[in-house]
Enzyme design. Structure first.
Site, short mmCIF file in Angstrom:
data_model
loop_
_atom_site.label_atom_id
_atom_site.label_comp_id
_atom_site.label_asym_id
_atom_site.label_seq_id
_atom_site.Cartn_x
_atom_site.Cartn_y
_atom_site.Cartn_z
N ASN A 146 74.18 -35.01 1.73
CA ASN A 146 76.28 -35.24 2.14
C ASN A 146 76.37 -35.69 0.13
OD1 ASN A 146 73.72 -37.03 3.98
ND2 ASN A 146 74.81 -34.46 4.78
N LYS A 174 70.15 -34.04 18.81
CA LYS A 174 71.73 -34.91 20.38
C LYS A 174 71.68 -34.57 21.08
CE LYS A 174 71.45 -37.85 16.18
NZ LYS A 174 71.39 -39.05 16.52
N SER A 228 76.43 -37.25 17.46
CA SER A 228 76.97 -36.20 16.48
C SER A 228 78.10 -35.18 16.04
CB SER A 228 75.56 -35.45 15.04
OG SER A 228 75.90 -34.55 14.23
N PHE A 230 71.04 -46.41 16.65
CA PHE A 230 70.83 -45.06 16.31
C PHE A 230 69.56 -44.72 15.37
CE2 PHE A 230 73.89 -49.15 15.22
CZ PHE A 230 75.27 -47.80 15.03
N ASP A 232 57.91 -48.89 14.76
CA ASP A 232 58.46 -47.50 15.06
C ASP A 232 58.78 -47.44 17.43
OD1 ASP A 232 57.35 -44.64 13.92
OD2 ASP A 232 58.18 -44.89 15.99
N ASN A 247 61.59 -48.54 12.47
CA ASN A 247 60.73 -48.30 11.55
C ASN A 247 60.37 -48.51 9.37
OD1 ASN A 247 60.91 -45.68 11.06
ND2 ASN A 247 60.31 -45.55 12.66
N TYR A 285 68.13 -30.98 14.26
CA TYR A 285 68.36 -31.62 14.01
C TYR A 285 69.71 -31.90 15.13
CZ TYR A 285 71.45 -36.18 13.05
OH TYR A 285 72.69 -36.41 13.40
#
Ligand code: NAD
Ligand code: UFG
Length: 342
Positions: free
Chosen positions: A198, A152, A124, A80, A58, A32, A148
């Site tokens: 990051n 996962k 992750s 992903f 989306d 998206n 977050y």
């Protein structure tokens, strides 16, 4: 063999598309563009000299997603697509649950409808929370310290349940450690929106003069020099891990988790030094307080991926720094200057 890549315009997705195409797979991308730029895919097309069907969709839009499965004979999915900013997930938890978890529900329902049950999922190292021991194996207890990470964990559980209820599912949960670096061409790379969260994008933006100095979040951890230690992995090694996982899925059913890391931990200050050595650029930094929610040390035991997928990370820290810098130097504003509309 056609692979649907959700989030294929993003950082890891775009690099994985290059590797998939180089291995002879057909690629169909759904994204998206909420955290990416279509220019990344244009460059993947340029690097591979291949037309890539792209749908600006989306995942929550079931009808449009079904159309993709109608129009292409998809054999497997690499998933992903998701929101990934830890800090933002704390301020907008429902948005993260809805986008990441509900998006995966819709994807799985559509996959079932079209009789496709092979999927590689981007998990992750965050699912290990604050690990008791390092290096971390897949057996380490799971725990999330932010919304977050919860998404996962929840998605991993959804896949386990799907398999328990229907043994035709074949799922690889890839637990990435810290992806950095860029394609060797310097044409695709990581393009964070706004201030980078990051370490590596921050370092490279300091080196190019866009940011004044790096704040090192804490120098009082129980690590080699007191700064946080992570397992940085080259994004092209990570991309290759997805190909190995796909090959594995075609020979099996079940749900398996794999750590994708190098097994080597580097501290923040060691990363600054490695970057300076690899690029010849000085990186100004100062010590700041710890970042809330950060852990001291995290690196992978990737023996399982080696044994079962035949995958090992091959690129070292110098190459990671050099490739990051080549991308940064040739694209100081990321993809933005070359913005193209579809
Ligand atoms: P990214 O943001 O560059 O790529 C994710 C892509 O998904 C973006 O292009 C975004 O536009 C798209 N997307 C998000 N929600 C969507 C939706 N509902 N429908 C369609 N498209 C949607 O991130 P990345 O670094 O390439 O990460 C890819 C995956 O790997 C993510 O799931 C992320 O959580 C996971 N991961 C990343 C890291 C990291 O440090 N980069 C570490 C561990 C895990
Ligand atoms: N750091 C700094 N200054 C910065 C940014 C980071 O000192 O400006 C430090 C952090 O404190 C940490 C290290 O650099 O010690 C790495 O931090 P990153 O933000 O680059 O990476 P994290 O390990 O915190 O988190 C990343 C992703 C998560 C993912 C996790 C594990 O952001 O989404 O790796 O895969 F869950």
């Amino acid at each position: 063999m056609a692979i649907l890549v959700t989030g294929g315009a993003g950082y890891i997705g775009s690099h994985t598309c290059v590797q998939l195409i180089s291995q002879g797979y057909k690629v169909v991308v759904v994204d998206n563009l909420s955290n990416s730029n279509i220019e990344s895919l244009n460059r993947v097309r340029e690097l591979t000299d291949t037309e890539i069907p792209f749908y600006k969709i989306d995942l929550l839009d079931r009808k449009s997603l079904e159309k993709v499965f109608e129009e292409h004979h998809i054999n497997a999915v690499i998933h992903f697509a998701g929101l990934k900013a830890v800090g933002e997930s704390v301020s907008r938890p429902l948005n993260y649950y809805y986008n990441n978890v509900a998006g995966t529900f819709v994807l799985c329902e559509v996959m079932e409808k079209y009789n496709i049950r092979k999927v590689v999922f981007s998990s992750s190292a965050t699912v290990y929370g604050n690990p008791k021991t390092v290096p971390i194996t897949e057996e380490e207890p799971l725990c999330a310290t932010n919304p977050y990470g919860q998404t996962k964990l929840m998605i991993e559980q959804v896949f386990r349940t799907l398999y328990e209820c229907d043994a035709r599912w074949s799922v690889a949960l890839l637990r990435y450690f810290n992806p950095i670096g860029a394609h060797i061409s310097g044409r695709i790379g990581e393009d964070p929106t706004g201030l980078p969260n990051n370490l590596m994008p921050y370092i490279s933006q300091v080196a190019i003069g866009k940011l004044e100095q790096l704040k090192v979040f804490g120098d009082d951890y129980e690590t080699v020099d007191g700064t946080g230690v992570r397992d940085y992995i080259h994004v092209m090694d990570l991309a290759n891990g997805h190909i190995k996982a796909l090959e594995y899925l075609f020979g099996t059913t079940g749900v398996e988790a794999f750590n994708l890391g190098t097994g080597n931990g580097y501290s923040v200050l060691q990363m600054v030094k490695a970057f300076e050595e690899a690029t010849g650029k000085k990186v100004k930094y100062s010590i700041a307080p710890r970042r809330p929610g950060d852990i001291g040390e995290c690196y992978a035991d990737s023996t399982k991926a080696k044994k079962e997928l035949g995958w090992v990370a091959e690129k070292g820290i110098e190459e990671m720094c050099r490739d990051t810098w080549r991308w940064q130097l040739s694209n100081p504003n990321g993809y933005k200057l070359d913005q193209v509309h579809t």
